[in-house]
Design an enzyme around this catalytic site. Sequence first.
Site, PDB file in Angstrom:
ATOM      1  N   HIS A  24      43.131  39.072  34.010  1.00 29.31           N
ATOM      2  CA  HIS A  24      42.901  37.631  34.043  1.00 29.31           C
ATOM      3  C   HIS A  24      41.416  37.303  33.885  1.00 29.31           C
ATOM      4  CE1 HIS A  24      46.984  37.591  35.566  1.00 29.31           C
ATOM      5  NE2 HIS A  24      46.983  36.272  35.646  1.00 29.31           N
ATOM      6  N   HIS A  64      43.322  41.965  42.945  1.00 33.57           N
ATOM      7  CA  HIS A  64      42.239  42.833  42.468  1.00 33.57           C
ATOM      8  C   HIS A  64      41.172  43.000  43.540  1.00 33.57           C
ATOM      9  CE1 HIS A  64      43.464  43.244  38.284  1.00 33.57           C
ATOM     10  NE2 HIS A  64      43.747  41.962  38.282  1.00 33.57           N
TER      11      HIS A  64
END
Length: 238
Positions: free
Chosen positions: A153, A202
């Site tokens: 992303h 993440h």
Amino acid sequence: MSRIAYGKLIRFIEARLSPGGELGLHLTAGVALLVTAVAVFREIAEAVGEQDDIARFDGHVAQWFNTHAFEPLTTIMFGITHLHGIPAMSIAAALLALWFWRKGAPYWVLSVAVSVPGGMLLNVLLKYTYERPRPAFDEPLLTLATYSFPSGHTAAATLFYGLLASYVVTTSPSWRRRCLAVVAACAMVLLVAFSRVYLGAHYVSDVLAAMAESAGWLAICITAVSTLRRRRAARRDQ
């Protein structure tokens, strides 16, 4: 150094710093950005691979956000992260390419076509190269089965907003508009990166590596397309 060699060196440097020419300042800036991005990515990747201090920092930050998550921030972060997934960013890139085409900027269309899909593919290859597991929690906000390093992303956001900012910087005569474009692009990338860390998708090093990776790839793509455009323009003028 002889006077002739010194003169050649000076002419070479002047050519590399000249705003015009197919191998001028744009190529120098592109190479400098690429070298810097590769160096930053390598340092982060080595630290992660060696479970250095950055790995411990990653774990502490991930756990802190998971413990202190609250509404409505969680819902907002989910909205931001969904708007920057592969489907949404693919649509956004297609619309940006269409906008460039309608503005009569075919080389920028080419930049979109090369940089965004190519950068996303590069990110997937890097994920399977490093095979870093996602952060793990007792009560995760988001569960994903793919690898963590680097963040897809964040990479997509860096590519998209970086390309848009590059267009404004190279085409707008207003310094205020150029600075605003750069600040806005950085803010959007940081916002997407924060959403991925906040949701536990993440680690911090994942999003930092994604920024470096995409900045390097964007430097290659924009510099190559710019060199192609300048070379063709030079041939037409001969």
